[in-house]
Design a protein around this motif. Structure first.
Motif, mmCIF file in Angstrom:
data_model
loop_
_atom_site.group_PDB
_atom_site.id
_atom_site.type_symbol
_atom_site.label_atom_id
_atom_site.label_comp_id
_atom_site.label_asym_id
_atom_site.label_seq_id
_atom_site.Cartn_x
_atom_site.Cartn_y
_atom_site.Cartn_z
ATOM 1 N N THR A 35 -19.724 -7.676 4.078
ATOM 2 C CA THR A 35 -18.833 -6.641 3.554
ATOM 3 C C THR A 35 -18.610 -6.923 2.077
ATOM 4 O O THR A 35 -18.817 -8.051 1.604
ATOM 5 N N VAL A 36 -18.222 -5.885 1.327
ATOM 6 C CA VAL A 36 -17.946 -6.010 -0.102
ATOM 7 C C VAL A 36 -16.455 -5.826 -0.327
ATOM 8 O O VAL A 36 -15.858 -4.854 0.154
ATOM 9 N N MET A 37 -15.851 -6.777 -1.054
ATOM 10 C CA MET A 37 -14.415 -6.738 -1.315
ATOM 11 C C MET A 37 -14.120 -5.870 -2.536
ATOM 12 O O MET A 37 -15.004 -5.639 -3.381
ATOM 13 N N THR B 238 -15.394 -7.113 8.139
ATOM 14 C CA THR B 238 -15.021 -5.908 7.393
ATOM 15 C C THR B 238 -13.800 -6.197 6.532
ATOM 16 O O THR B 238 -12.955 -7.028 6.897
ATOM 17 N N CYS B 239 -13.732 -5.536 5.402
ATOM 18 C CA CYS B 239 -12.590 -5.701 4.487
ATOM 19 C C CYS B 239 -11.429 -4.840 4.977
ATOM 20 O O CYS B 239 -11.614 -3.657 5.293
ATOM 21 N N ILE B 240 -10.214 -5.430 5.038
ATOM 22 C CA ILE B 240 -9.046 -4.647 5.445
ATOM 23 C C ILE B 240 -7.954 -4.646 4.382
ATOM 24 O O ILE B 240 -6.985 -3.902 4.481
ATOM 25 N N ALA B 241 -8.092 -5.500 3.354
ATOM 26 C CA ALA B 241 -7.151 -5.526 2.237
ATOM 27 C C ALA B 241 -7.852 -6.222 1.081
ATOM 28 O O ALA B 241 -9.010 -6.647 1.191
ATOM 29 N N GLU B 242 -7.172 -6.366 -0.033
ATOM 30 C CA GLU B 242 -7.824 -6.888 -1.236
ATOM 31 C C GLU B 242 -8.414 -8.276 -1.017
ATOM 32 O O GLU B 242 -9.493 -8.584 -1.512
ATOM 33 N N ASN B 243 -7.720 -9.126 -0.256
ATOM 34 C CA ASN B 243 -8.212 -10.486 -0.018
ATOM 35 C C ASN B 243 -8.303 -10.828 1.470
ATOM 36 O O ASN B 243 -8.351 -11.997 1.830
ATOM 37 N N THR B 244 -8.303 -9.800 2.322
ATOM 38 C CA THR B 244 -8.247 -10.043 3.768
ATOM 39 C C THR B 244 -9.420 -9.373 4.468
ATOM 40 O O THR B 244 -9.772 -8.231 4.150
ATOM 41 N N VAL B 245 -10.009 -10.099 5.440
ATOM 42 C CA VAL B 245 -11.123 -9.564 6.219
ATOM 43 C C VAL B 245 -10.839 -9.771 7.709
ATOM 44 O O VAL B 245 -10.005 -10.591 8.097
ATOM 45 N N ALA B 246 -11.563 -8.994 8.522
ATOM 46 C CA ALA B 246 -11.514 -9.155 9.982
ATOM 47 C C ALA B 246 -12.903 -9.564 10.456
ATOM 48 O O ALA B 246 -13.912 -8.994 10.017
ATOM 49 N N VAL B 247 -12.976 -10.557 11.369
ATOM 50 C CA VAL B 247 -14.257 -11.119 11.828
ATOM 51 C C VAL B 247 -14.321 -11.048 13.357
ATOM 52 O O VAL B 247 -13.364 -11.427 14.048
ATOM 53 N N THR B 248 -15.459 -10.561 13.884
ATOM 54 C CA THR B 248 -15.677 -10.532 15.339
ATOM 55 C C THR B 248 -16.519 -11.736 15.767
ATOM 56 O O THR B 248 -17.196 -12.374 14.945
#
Length: 486
Positions: free
Chosen positions: A329-331, A369-379
């Motif tokens: 993902t791209v931040m 996937t990116c969910i905020a400026e510095n936060t990601v979600a990982v499966t």
């Protein structure tokens, strides 16, 4: 045509019998009494109709109950739904206006309508708007309190200035009153001394007058001659004294003069005490909009066509380490986050393609996937059934969202996570309300390595087993499906 607001059985009315309706059939558009409802359930044509009580049906808004099963233009039953134009179509609608459109059978759409994510989105939107209203009301009340406090402060300040002006003017008035009285006393003292001198002078003149009379009457001639000379000299001296009063200014007209300072007079030219204006500053509250959450998270704009993309090659890992990249993902900052499935880590590159740092994660990560400026979600596709929420700035796990099985592809859409879970299908969950997991597309087969992404209110699902890419609406209706021809 009957109406749900009526209370009579539509079937009985056709037989001129009046019976109270207790059931409503939307497809038949009729009310039914208990007796006719039994026949309705037994009939092969109507037993599959969804019925409800008249009492419950009356609670549905009139704008919803006015939706019919038949096309108002051609009076034929609707059969298909056009996702492109978002319209129901009868056979004539299809042949005249929707020949090239992607059409979906109505039965396939409506069977999941009550459990679709659309109602979750709408209900969340309403909750957000209610929350916004509450915050706006509270903000306006606080603003009103501040205005009242400002008014009280201004009134106090004005009164203080007025009191200072009054005290200062009272002081100046007292001083000039004292000056007037002092000037009056000074002049009065001067005149009183002059009058005292004249009173004494008048007495001496009276004495001279008596002496002249006595000399003329009773003195000898010699005494009269010499005394006359003496009296004449005395009179001349008195006349000189009188003349000197004129010459030395003792007889000048004295008056008091009061000149008011121009600055005091200028007060009368002031037309107003001050000026009150109303200023508008930027709002101090932030409104929550469910449909705008993704935009608020500053996700970068993606090029619109493949011709706009300029690919750059760079090395994802170094030092000969074997890696299995299964997601990226791209931040918003331009950083790129890669999932290394083989080494249980996230590899973060800067916008120039150079490795910044690594973050260890739980076993077998798959997608990110990116969910905020510095936060990601990982499966993960391991026995740990959860989605990790990770802050890549401080390299910490923020939270874990529990799932029912292993998960693969994941994406962020309108502030909600959309992900593929084996044995369940495509699901959605709000990061802040993880208990609100909703099934968008049900897939019973235990398939693996399915990925999902979202764009413009559409969900795209890849299936490596069937070699297909399927497009759905965010509520789970299939729009189209393409098969890999290679």
């Amino acid at each position: 045509m009957a109406s749900a607001s009526g209370t009579f059985c539509g079937v009985c009315e056709t037989q001129y019998v009046v019976k109270e309706a207790v059931i409503w059939c939307p497809e038949c558009d009729k009310g039914l009494c208990l007796s006719c409802e039994k026949h309705h359930q037994a009939s092969k044509a109507s037993k599959i109709h969804e019925i409800t009580s008249v009492k419950d049906y009356r609670q549905i808004p009139s704008s919803i109950t006015s939706i019919t099963q038949y096309c108002s233009d051609h009076e034929k039953r609707y059969q298909l739904y056009c996702s492109q134009h978002e319209k129901l179509c009868c056979p004539l609608c299809i042949s005249r206006n929707h020949k090239t459109c992607e059409l979906v059978a109505i039965d396939d759409i409506v069977k999941k309508s009550k459990t679709s994510a659309l109602f979750d989105i709408m209900e969340q939107s309403l909750q957000d708007m209610k929350g916004n209203i509450g915050r706006i009301v509270e903000d306006r009340k606080l603003n009103m309190e501040k205005i009242q406090q400002q008014r009280q402060t201004f009134q106090t300040d004005i009164q203080k200035i007025r009191d200072k002006i009054n005290k200062h003017l009272d002081k100046l008035e007292n001083e000039i009153q004292q000056d007037i009285q002092a000037a009056e006393k000074k002049v009065q003292s001067q005149i009183e001394r002059l009058l005292s001198t004249f009173y004494d002078h008048e007495k001496s003149l009276d004495e001279l007058q008596k002496n002249i009379l006595a000399t003329k009457s009773f003195a000898t001639d010699l005494q009269t001659f010499l005394g006359g000379k003496m009296l004449e000299a005395e009179i001349q001296r008195k006349e000189m004294i009188m003349q000197s009063l004129i010459e030395d200014g003792s007889l000048q007209q004295i008056k008091l003069q009061c000149i008011i300072d121009d600055k005091i007079s200028d007060i009368l030219s002031i037309t107003k005490f001050g000026e009150i204006s109303i200023l508008a500053n930027p709002p101090t509250i932030t409104l929550t909009m469910t449909r705008d959450k993704q935009a608020q998270q500053m996700v970068q704009t993606i090029s619109k066509t493949i011709n706009d993309i300029n690919p750059t090659l760079f090395e994802i890992v170094k030092g000969g380490i074997t890696s299995g990249i299964t997601g990226c993902t791209v931040m918003p900052t331009g950083q790129m986050v890669f999932v290394d499935n083989d080494n249980n880590r996230l590899v973060i590159h800067n916008e120039n393609g150079l490795i910044d740092f690594e973050i260890p994660v739980a076993r077998r990560p798959v997608d990110v996937t990116c969910i905020a400026e510095n936060t990601v979600a990982v499966t993960h596709h391991e026995w740990i059934y959860y989605i990790e929420i990770i802050n890549i700035a401080n390299k910490t796990i923020v939270k874990r969202i529990k799932t029912s099985n292993v998960c693969y592809g994941i994406t962020n859409n309108n502030g909600k996570l959309i992900y593929y879970e084996t044995g369940s299908g495509i699901l959605t969950v709000d990061v802040n309300h993880e208990s609100s997991i909703t099934t968008v597309v049900k897939v019973d087969d235990k398939q693996h390595w399915n990925y999902v992404t979202a764009a413009k209110d559409k969900i795209y699902h890849t299936n490596p087993v069937t070699d297909t890419v399927t497009c759905y609406t965010v509520t789970g209706q299939k729009v189209w499906e393409k098969t890999n021809q290679f």
